[in-house]
Motif scaffolding. Structure first.
Motif, PDB file in Angstrom:
ATOM      1  N   LEU A 193       0.829  -1.194   0.000  1.00 28.91           N
ATOM      2  CA  LEU A 193       0.000   0.000   0.000  1.00 28.91           C
ATOM      3  C   LEU A 193       0.868   1.251   0.000  1.00 28.91           C
ATOM      4  N   PRO A 203      -6.183   4.273   3.617  1.00 30.70           N
ATOM      5  CA  PRO A 203      -6.287   2.855   3.281  1.00 30.70           C
ATOM      6  C   PRO A 203      -7.755   2.415   3.294  1.00 30.70           C
ATOM      7  N   LYS A 204      -8.096   1.465   2.417  1.00 29.50           N
ATOM      8  CA  LYS A 204      -9.474   0.963   2.369  1.00 29.50           C
ATOM      9  C   LYS A 204      -9.450  -0.556   2.227  1.00 29.50           C
ATOM     10  N   ASN A 260      -7.602   5.101  -1.043  1.00 30.99           N
ATOM     11  CA  ASN A 260      -8.445   6.201  -1.500  1.00 30.99           C
ATOM     12  C   ASN A 260      -7.637   7.481  -1.357  1.00 30.99           C
ATOM     13  N   ASN A 305      -3.641   9.985   1.735  1.00 33.37           N
ATOM     14  CA  ASN A 305      -4.085   8.688   1.224  1.00 33.37           C
ATOM     15  C   ASN A 305      -4.704   7.895   2.367  1.00 33.37           C
ATOM     16  N   LYS A 338       0.263   0.110  -4.499  1.00 34.17           N
ATOM     17  CA  LYS A 338      -0.289  -1.096  -5.120  1.00 34.17           C
ATOM     18  C   LYS A 338      -1.565  -1.515  -4.404  1.00 34.17           C
ATOM     19  N   GLU A 339      -2.363  -2.329  -5.098  1.00 31.08           N
ATOM     20  CA  GLU A 339      -3.580  -2.892  -4.522  1.00 31.08           C
ATOM     21  C   GLU A 339      -3.368  -4.384  -4.325  1.00 31.08           C
ATOM     22  N   SER A 393      -5.273  -8.102  -3.699  1.00 28.92           N
ATOM     23  CA  SER A 393      -6.540  -8.801  -3.834  1.00 28.92           C
ATOM     24  C   SER A 393      -6.397 -10.223  -3.304  1.00 28.92           C
ATOM     25  N   ASN A 413     -10.274  -6.964  -0.916  1.00 26.59           N
ATOM     26  CA  ASN A 413      -9.232  -6.182  -1.570  1.00 26.59           C
ATOM     27  C   ASN A 413      -8.768  -5.057  -0.653  1.00 26.59           C
ATOM     28  N   PHE A 414      -7.462  -4.874  -0.584  1.00 24.84           N
ATOM     29  CA  PHE A 414      -6.870  -3.754   0.122  1.00 24.84           C
ATOM     30  C   PHE A 414      -6.436  -2.738  -0.926  1.00 24.84           C
ATOM     31  N   GLY A 415      -6.727  -1.466  -0.699  1.00 13.70           N
ATOM     32  CA  GLY A 415      -6.355  -0.430  -1.650  1.00 13.70           C
ATOM     33  C   GLY A 415      -6.226   0.905  -0.954  1.00 13.70           C
TER      34      GLY A 415
END
Length: 71
Positions: free
Chosen positions: A16, A57-58, A33, A55, A20-21, A23, A29-31
């Motif tokens: 992160l 994290p989601k 926003n 940023n 990068k994301e 899955s 999924n970690f990504g």
């Protein structure tokens, strides 16, 4: 188990941090926003202030995990 969790969490944090994301099929999924800069107010004093962009994290839940929780 503790070592495996430490390896997993450090891998997620590093990925992160590089934008990068990640899955995990069925789990989620970690990504990231991107939150834009905005103005705000201090609720105690009412003073206007600027909130910098950052940023966030989601995590989006996968279908298998969601279905398991709703049985």
């Amino acid at each position: 188990a503790e070592k495996a969790i430490d390896i997993f969490t450090s891998s997620v944090i590093n990925a992160l941090g590089e934008g990068k994301e990640i899955s995990l099929v069925g789990f989620g999924n970690f990504g990231i926003n991107k939150i834009a800069a905005r103005s705000g107010r201090n609720p105690r004093t009412g003073e206007a202030l600027k909130i910098a962009a950052y940023n966030q994290p989601k995590f989006k839940v996968g279908s298998k995990l969601k279905n398991a929780c709703n049985k």
